[in-house]
Write a protein that holds these residues in place. Sequence first.
Motif, PDB file in Angstrom:
ATOM      1  N   ASP A  72      53.129  61.729  42.654  1.00 60.28           N
ATOM      2  CA  ASP A  72      54.285  62.131  43.455  1.00 60.28           C
ATOM      3  C   ASP A  72      55.575  62.198  42.640  1.00 60.28           C
ATOM      4  O   ASP A  72      56.585  62.683  43.139  1.00 60.28           O
ATOM      5  N   LYS A  73      55.551  61.693  41.405  1.00 60.80           N
ATOM      6  CA  LYS A  73      56.780  61.585  40.619  1.00 60.80           C
ATOM      7  C   LYS A  73      56.849  62.666  39.554  1.00 60.80           C
ATOM      8  O   LYS A  73      55.826  63.164  39.079  1.00 60.80           O
ATOM      9  N   SER A 130      36.531  78.233  47.126  1.00 63.15           N
ATOM     10  CA  SER A 130      36.141  76.823  47.170  1.00 63.15           C
ATOM     11  C   SER A 130      37.305  75.967  47.645  1.00 63.15           C
ATOM     12  O   SER A 130      38.462  76.214  47.288  1.00 63.15           O
ATOM     13  N   PRO A 131      37.041  74.939  48.453  1.00 64.93           N
ATOM     14  CA  PRO A 131      38.124  74.093  48.971  1.00 64.93           C
ATOM     15  C   PRO A 131      38.727  73.211  47.880  1.00 64.93           C
ATOM     16  O   PRO A 131      38.073  72.884  46.886  1.00 64.93           O
ATOM     17  N   ILE A 132      39.986  72.824  48.081  1.00 62.67           N
ATOM     18  CA  ILE A 132      40.721  72.011  47.108  1.00 62.67           C
ATOM     19  C   ILE A 132      41.330  70.812  47.824  1.00 62.67           C
ATOM     20  O   ILE A 132      41.946  70.945  48.883  1.00 62.67           O
ATOM     21  N   VAL A 133      41.154  69.636  47.237  1.00 67.15           N
ATOM     22  CA  VAL A 133      41.811  68.407  47.685  1.00 67.15           C
ATOM     23  C   VAL A 133      42.788  67.992  46.593  1.00 67.15           C
ATOM     24  O   VAL A 133      42.414  67.895  45.422  1.00 67.15           O
ATOM     25  N   VAL A 134      44.033  67.765  46.971  1.00 71.02           N
ATOM     26  CA  VAL A 134      45.080  67.447  45.996  1.00 71.02           C
ATOM     27  C   VAL A 134      45.577  66.028  46.226  1.00 71.02           C
ATOM     28  O   VAL A 134      45.924  65.659  47.355  1.00 71.02           O
ATOM     29  N   ILE A 135      45.596  65.241  45.163  1.00 70.87           N
ATOM     30  CA  ILE A 135      46.182  63.894  45.204  1.00 70.87           C
ATOM     31  C   ILE A 135      47.512  63.954  44.465  1.00 70.87           C
ATOM     32  O   ILE A 135      47.546  64.156  43.251  1.00 70.87           O
ATOM     33  N   GLY A 136      48.618  63.796  45.193  1.00 73.71           N
ATOM     34  CA  GLY A 136      49.944  63.860  44.582  1.00 73.71           C
ATOM     35  C   GLY A 136      50.727  65.059  45.079  1.00 73.71           C
ATOM     36  O   GLY A 136      50.195  66.157  45.249  1.00 73.71           O
ATOM     37  N   ASP A 137      52.018  64.859  45.306  1.00 76.04           N
ATOM     38  CA  ASP A 137      52.869  65.919  45.852  1.00 76.04           C
ATOM     39  C   ASP A 137      53.219  66.994  44.828  1.00 76.04           C
ATOM     40  O   ASP A 137      53.513  68.131  45.205  1.00 76.04           O
ATOM     41  N   LYS A 138      53.215  66.656  43.537  1.00 78.14           N
ATOM     42  CA  LYS A 138      53.646  67.614  42.524  1.00 78.14           C
ATOM     43  C   LYS A 138      52.671  68.789  42.417  1.00 78.14           C
ATOM     44  O   LYS A 138      53.080  69.953  42.464  1.00 78.14           O
ATOM     45  N   SER A 139      51.390  68.509  42.266  1.00 79.34           N
ATOM     46  CA  SER A 139      50.414  69.596  42.201  1.00 79.34           C
ATOM     47  C   SER A 139      50.249  70.268  43.562  1.00 79.34           C
ATOM     48  O   SER A 139      49.910  71.459  43.633  1.00 79.34           O
ATOM     49  N   LYS A 140      50.500  69.525  44.633  1.00 85.87           N
ATOM     50  CA  LYS A 140      50.420  70.128  45.966  1.00 85.87           C
ATOM     51  C   LYS A 140      51.429  71.255  46.097  1.00 85.87           C
ATOM     52  O   LYS A 140      51.097  72.355  46.585  1.00 85.87           O
ATOM     53  N   SER A 141      52.673  71.029  45.668  1.00 93.28           N
ATOM     54  CA  SER A 141      53.698  72.064  45.779  1.00 93.28           C
ATOM     55  C   SER A 141      53.374  73.266  44.909  1.00 93.28           C
ATOM     56  O   SER A 141      53.688  74.407  45.268  1.00 93.28           O
ATOM     57  N   GLN A 142      52.720  73.044  43.770  1.00 89.61           N
ATOM     58  CA  GLN A 142      52.364  74.154  42.886  1.00 89.61           C
ATOM     59  C   GLN A 142      51.186  74.949  43.437  1.00 89.61           C
ATOM     60  O   GLN A 142      51.206  76.186  43.453  1.00 89.61           O
ATOM     61  N   ASN A 191      43.089  77.820  49.937  1.00 94.17           N
ATOM     62  CA  ASN A 191      42.053  76.900  49.459  1.00 94.17           C
ATOM     63  C   ASN A 191      42.363  75.440  49.767  1.00 94.17           C
ATOM     64  O   ASN A 191      41.463  74.596  49.733  1.00 94.17           O
ATOM     65  N   LEU A 192      43.635  75.125  50.013  1.00 90.76           N
ATOM     66  CA  LEU A 192      44.021  73.731  50.240  1.00 90.76           C
ATOM     67  C   LEU A 192      43.390  73.215  51.539  1.00 90.76           C
ATOM     68  O   LEU A 192      43.604  73.780  52.608  1.00 90.76           O
ATOM     69  N   THR A 193      42.640  72.134  51.415  1.00 91.43           N
ATOM     70  CA  THR A 193      41.956  71.546  52.566  1.00 91.43           C
ATOM     71  C   THR A 193      42.532  70.186  52.938  1.00 91.43           C
ATOM     72  O   THR A 193      42.644  69.863  54.117  1.00 91.43           O
ATOM     73  N   LEU A 194      42.906  69.407  51.931  1.00 85.69           N
ATOM     74  CA  LEU A 194      43.409  68.055  52.175  1.00 85.69           C
ATOM     75  C   LEU A 194      44.380  67.676  51.066  1.00 85.69           C
ATOM     76  O   LEU A 194      44.151  68.007  49.896  1.00 85.69           O
ATOM     77  N   THR A 195      45.470  67.026  51.428  1.00 91.72           N
ATOM     78  CA  THR A 195      46.425  66.518  50.443  1.00 91.72           C
ATOM     79  C   THR A 195      46.666  65.041  50.713  1.00 91.72           C
ATOM     80  O   THR A 195      46.768  64.616  51.866  1.00 91.72           O
ATOM     81  N   VAL A 196      46.762  64.265  49.653  1.00 93.92           N
ATOM     82  CA  VAL A 196      46.960  62.814  49.752  1.00 93.92           C
ATOM     83  C   VAL A 196      48.133  62.440  48.848  1.00 93.92           C
ATOM     84  O   VAL A 196      48.239  62.942  47.714  1.00 93.92           O
ATOM     85  N   ASN A 197      49.015  61.603  49.316  1.00 92.55           N
ATOM     86  CA  ASN A 197      50.134  61.134  48.491  1.00 92.55           C
ATOM     87  C   ASN A 197      50.239  59.612  48.568  1.00 92.55           C
ATOM     88  O   ASN A 197      49.364  58.943  49.116  1.00 92.55           O
ATOM     89  N   GLN A 198      51.321  59.092  47.982  1.00 89.55           N
ATOM     90  CA  GLN A 198      51.580  57.649  47.935  1.00 89.55           C
ATOM     91  C   GLN A 198      50.510  56.892  47.147  1.00 89.55           C
ATOM     92  O   GLN A 198      50.275  55.708  47.383  1.00 89.55           O
ATOM     93  N   ILE A 199      49.837  57.573  46.210  1.00 89.08           N
ATOM     94  CA  ILE A 199      48.870  56.918  45.325  1.00 89.08           C
ATOM     95  C   ILE A 199      49.349  57.076  43.892  1.00 89.08           C
ATOM     96  O   ILE A 199      49.707  58.174  43.479  1.00 89.08           O
ATOM     97  N   GLY A 200      49.373  55.999  43.143  1.00 86.61           N
ATOM     98  CA  GLY A 200      49.808  56.077  41.758  1.00 86.61           C
ATOM     99  C   GLY A 200      51.218  55.586  41.525  1.00 86.61           C
ATOM    100  O   GLY A 200      51.745  55.731  40.424  1.00 86.61           O
ATOM    101  N   ARG A 201      51.863  55.022  42.560  1.00 83.89           N
ATOM    102  CA  ARG A 201      53.178  54.418  42.332  1.00 83.89           C
ATOM    103  C   ARG A 201      53.055  53.255  41.346  1.00 83.89           C
ATOM    104  O   ARG A 201      53.933  53.017  40.542  1.00 83.89           O
ATOM    105  N   ASP A 202      51.953  52.541  41.481  1.00 89.32           N
ATOM    106  CA  ASP A 202      51.594  51.509  40.517  1.00 89.32           C
ATOM    107  C   ASP A 202      50.212  51.878  39.982  1.00 89.32           C
ATOM    108  O   ASP A 202      49.714  52.966  40.242  1.00 89.32           O
TER     109      ASP A 202
END
Length: 279
Positions: free
Chosen positions: A73-74, A111-123, A131-142
């Motif tokens: 996300d950063k 093919s479906p895409i799952v994105v972890i993180g807001d940065k690649s999601k916006s791109q 293709n975007l099926t699921l997006t997850v954020n708030q992972i990787g702060r630590d």
Amino acid sequence: MATLREIEMRLKSVRNIEKITKSMKMIASTKLSKAQRAMNEAKKYGSANTELFQHATAEESPKRKLFIVISSDKGLCGGIHSSVTKATRRGLRGQPISESEGKAVEVDSDSPIVVIGDKSKSQLSRALPKNLTLTVNQIGRDIPTFADAAGVADLITKLDAEYDSVVIVYNKFVSSIAYEAAYMEISNEKILRESSGFRTYEQEDDSTKDLAEFSLANAIYAALVEGHACEMSSRRNAMDNASKNAGDMISSLQLQYNRGRQAAITNELVDIITGASAL
């Protein structure tokens, strides 16, 4: 031409930026050492998966794949997010995902895409919105934990999307100053059950399903932790370059300020001498 007051204010602003970037570099360096230790431990999970899927090969190469893109996300960490985005787009075009390996993955363009993180999601939302099926954020702060990976794996298993295998696109840690986009392919429950290596033994349906879910969580965890280490390394290098650029700009502005101040003093002396001569 900028006045002395404007140059002085700009100098003050650049010095403040230099202090911030140096502080961020120190913080990233501290986090990088922790992230590298966690990465070395998490690689054991990835190596266990590799050994498992060596005995699970499908008769035909599955083309319907689910892409999992690992980012964060950063920002302020160079082009680390765009590298996995470009690798995913190459994979969907039938080109090699990893430039170093040079091996293309057979895949359907939808093919479906799952994105972890807001940065690649916006791109990817701009390039491949369908293709975007699921997006997850708030992972990787630590440093990511196995619980984070298990939560993502649970969300993926509950998806309605159809796929034959999972391709995880992540940043591979090469050294403290280098990384590259890489991928790992994970077989699903059906391929595990039908592979020759697993048909040798009697397997219950629930055990194969649990093994497939656990293997997916293992792979996601290894990719998350290695991607986190790459992010810390890239942020440290980016802040180091920003500090050097700020130092160069301060030197240039200081020289410009000194020249302007000397010119102003010279003009004042000329005026004083001219006035004294006139008297």
